[in-house]
Design a protein around this motif. Structure first.
Motif, PDB file in Angstrom:
ATOM      1  N   LEU A 269       0.812  -1.222   0.000  1.00 44.13           N
ATOM      2  CA  LEU A 269       0.000   0.000   0.000  1.00 44.13           C
ATOM      3  C   LEU A 269       0.846   1.271   0.000  1.00 44.13           C
ATOM      4  O   LEU A 269       0.619   2.175  -0.822  1.00 44.13           O
TER       5      LEU A 269
ATOM      6  N   LEU B 126      -3.616  -2.626  -3.585  1.00 44.45           N
ATOM      7  CA  LEU B 126      -4.578  -3.090  -2.577  1.00 44.45           C
ATOM      8  C   LEU B 126      -3.911  -4.130  -1.677  1.00 44.45           C
ATOM      9  O   LEU B 126      -2.953  -4.781  -2.076  1.00 44.45           O
ATOM     10  N   THR B 127      -4.449  -4.294  -0.465  1.00 40.45           N
ATOM     11  CA  THR B 127      -3.787  -5.150   0.527  1.00 40.45           C
ATOM     12  C   THR B 127      -4.531  -6.474   0.736  1.00 40.45           C
ATOM     13  O   THR B 127      -5.637  -6.672   0.247  1.00 40.45           O
TER      14      THR B 127
ATOM     15  N   ASP C  45      -8.278  -8.268   4.090  1.00 46.79           N
ATOM     16  CA  ASP C  45      -9.510  -9.061   4.201  1.00 46.79           C
ATOM     17  C   ASP C  45      -9.247 -10.542   4.464  1.00 46.79           C
ATOM     18  O   ASP C  45     -10.145 -11.271   4.878  1.00 46.79           O
TER      19      ASP C  45
ATOM     20  N   GLY D  65      -9.513  -9.114   8.504  1.00 47.07           N
ATOM     21  CA  GLY D  65     -10.885  -9.143   7.967  1.00 47.07           C
ATOM     22  C   GLY D  65     -11.481 -10.533   8.087  1.00 47.07           C
ATOM     23  O   GLY D  65     -12.673 -10.691   8.374  1.00 47.07           O
TER      24      GLY D  65
ATOM     25  N   THR E 189      -9.166  -3.436  10.031  1.00 49.37           N
ATOM     26  CA  THR E 189      -9.567  -3.729   8.640  1.00 49.37           C
ATOM     27  C   THR E 189     -10.166  -2.472   7.996  1.00 49.37           C
ATOM     28  O   THR E 189      -9.829  -2.103   6.862  1.00 49.37           O
ATOM     29  N   GLN E 190     -11.036  -1.809   8.776  1.00 50.29           N
ATOM     30  CA  GLN E 190     -11.659  -0.588   8.234  1.00 50.29           C
ATOM     31  C   GLN E 190     -10.598   0.482   7.950  1.00 50.29           C
ATOM     32  O   GLN E 190     -10.615   1.138   6.907  1.00 50.29           O
TER      33      GLN E 190
ATOM     34  N   VAL F  95      -7.442   0.156   7.258  1.00 46.04           N
ATOM     35  CA  VAL F  95      -6.618  -0.151   6.082  1.00 46.04           C
ATOM     36  C   VAL F  95      -7.416   0.100   4.795  1.00 46.04           C
ATOM     37  O   VAL F  95      -6.903   0.671   3.827  1.00 46.04           O
ATOM     38  N   HIS F  96      -8.719  -0.241   4.814  1.00 50.75           N
ATOM     39  CA  HIS F  96      -9.532   0.035   3.615  1.00 50.75           C
ATOM     40  C   HIS F  96      -9.677   1.539   3.380  1.00 50.75           C
ATOM     41  O   HIS F  96      -9.655   2.008   2.233  1.00 50.75           O
TER      42      HIS F  96
ATOM     43  N   LYS G 288      -7.484   3.773   4.177  1.00 53.32           N
ATOM     44  CA  LYS G 288      -6.181   4.221   3.641  1.00 53.32           C
ATOM     45  C   LYS G 288      -6.046   3.838   2.160  1.00 53.32           C
ATOM     46  O   LYS G 288      -5.547   4.627   1.342  1.00 53.32           O
ATOM     47  N   GLU G 289      -6.534   2.633   1.803  1.00 55.72           N
ATOM     48  CA  GLU G 289      -6.486   2.219   0.391  1.00 55.72           C
ATOM     49  C   GLU G 289      -7.265   3.218  -0.466  1.00 55.72           C
ATOM     50  O   GLU G 289      -6.829   3.611  -1.547  1.00 55.72           O
ATOM     51  N   GLN G 290      -8.437   3.630   0.057  1.00 59.52           N
ATOM     52  CA  GLN G 290      -9.276   4.556  -0.723  1.00 59.52           C
ATOM     53  C   GLN G 290      -8.652   5.940  -0.805  1.00 59.52           C
ATOM     54  O   GLN G 290      -8.647   6.576  -1.857  1.00 59.52           O
TER      55      GLN G 290
END
Ligand SMILES: NC(=O)C1=CN([C@@H]2O[C@H](COP(=O)(O)OP(=O)(O)OC[C@H]3O[C@@H](n4cnc5c(N)ncnc54)[C@H](OP(=O)(O)O)[C@@H]3O)[C@@H](O)[C@H]2O)C=CC1
Ligand SMILES: CC(C)(CO)C(=O)C(=O)O
Length: 312
Positions: free
Chosen positions: A265, A271-272, A275, A279, A299-300, A302-303, A305-307
């Motif tokens: 990332l 993407l990581t 999940d 996750g 998990t939230q 990291v998602h 941060k991905e976005q």
């Protein structure tokens, strides 16, 4: 042995290189065009514990597998979300005797592999080795590691032990595990703490471990993994798991390593696997009615941060 490395990024390159150096016949399969081209033109280059080495390996694109290679063993080393696609691509190369060893981080990969490979031929494992990509055709390999592996079907212990021996002869320090599910959960605890946290905090494992809050956060996450694992019949020895995680803070061994999720990332905007790690525990927590607030939140985060980074 004739070995296919299916997924020849950082870790696949490490295993491919070391197995080639110890005399096995190895080919690499990947989907990254520039990487494949660089390997075929210049060999696989590695900074191997400070020494520059080049291995003359052949690399093939997973979507154009025009190669006749009667493999004894396939080692899959994709990212978790690429596993199904890779299995689909290489299925024409598998024959009745080809064993498939999965060493990916995360939980539950056997469910994907079982779709393509008879149970008798599946070996499951995990590894504490590390590796990083420098660029196409080039990797950086340092530190020590180990591999645990086991056959999925009863009666196939001999094959698993033989594969462990081939890996050990290559310097990969592999051992046959009596209870690979235990070992996978134990390793998932390392990834469930180090990978997401070091990614969000942008720090290596030693840097995180040296903070005052490290112990409390790690213990909370591990307790969620242990609760979920217990429902599945895996009773984690929590002090043993915590000791393994703390071993990752050692700057003399792997403490300076940025976990693979950070490489994905933060370095490469990819993407990581969150999940398949925290996750997965959060989803199992919901199923078994076990609270997993730390895994869910991580998990939230990291998602998010991905976005924010627009990772692909
Ligand atoms: N790296 C590490 O230190 C460790 C990793 N692991 C685990 O091993 C498995 C494999 O991880 P790892 O070797 O790190 O994975 P990499 O990201 O290095 O490689 C995986 C795949 O991603 C694609 N890829 C990687 N980098 C690029 C790039 N810059 N541009 C385009 N494509 C790229 C390639 O496939 P394609 O082009 O087909 O998409 C490659 O086969 C994972 O499950 C990981 O969690 C376990 C222990 C340590
Ligand atoms: C080295 C280690 C154990 C760090 O969590 C790892 O598996 C990774 O980088 O993904």
């Amino acid at each position: 042995m004739k070995i296919i490395i299916a997924g020849a990024g950082a870790m696949g390159s490490r295993f491919g290189l070391m197995l080639h150096q110890s005399g096995n016949e190895v080919i690499l399969v990947d989907g990254w065009e520039d990487h494949i081209k660089a390997i075929n033109e210049n060999g696989l280059k590695a900074n191997f514990n400070g020494e520059e080495v080049v291995a003359e390996l052949k690399a093939f694109h997973k979507d154009h597998l025009d190669v006749n290679f009667d493999a004894d063993l396939v080692i899959v080393f994709t990212k978790a979300m690429q596993l199904d696609g890779m299995m689909q691509s290489i299925k024409s190369l598998l024959h009745n005797e080809t064993k498939v060893l999965c060493l990916l981080n995360g939980i539950g990969h056997e469910e994907v592999i079982e779709k393509y490979v008879p149970l008798n031929n599946i070996l499951l494992g995990n590894t504490m080795w590390t590796a990083g990509m420098v660029g196409p055709g080039e990797v950086k390999l340092f530190g020590n590691g180990s591999v645990d592996l086991q056959n999925l079907a009863p009666g196939q212990e001999g094959i698993a032990k033989e594969v462990a021996e081939v890996l050990t002869e290559a310097g990969l320090n592999a051992k046959y595990a009596d209870n690979i599910l235990y070992s996978i959960y134990k390793k998932a605890c390392v990834n469930g703490t180090m990978n997401g946290l070091c990614t969000i905090l942008d720090v290596n494992m030693a840097g995180f471990g040296e903070t005052q809050e490290a112990d409390a956060i790690v213990e909370a996450i591990v307790s969620e993994f242990a609760a979920v694992a217990k429902v599945e019949g895996v009773v984690l020895d929590v002090p043993e798991v915590l000791a393994q995680i703390k071993g990752c803070y050692n700057r003399e061994t792997i403490g300076e390593h940025f976990p693979s999720m950070h490489q994905d990332l933060i370095t490469n905007n990819r993407l990581t696997e969150i999940d398949y790690i925290n996750g997965a525990v959060a989803r199992k927590g919901l199923k078994y009615d076990i609270a997993t607030p730390y895994c869910t939140f991580l998990t939230q985060l990291v998602h998010v941060k991905e976005q924010i980074l627009g990772a692909k």
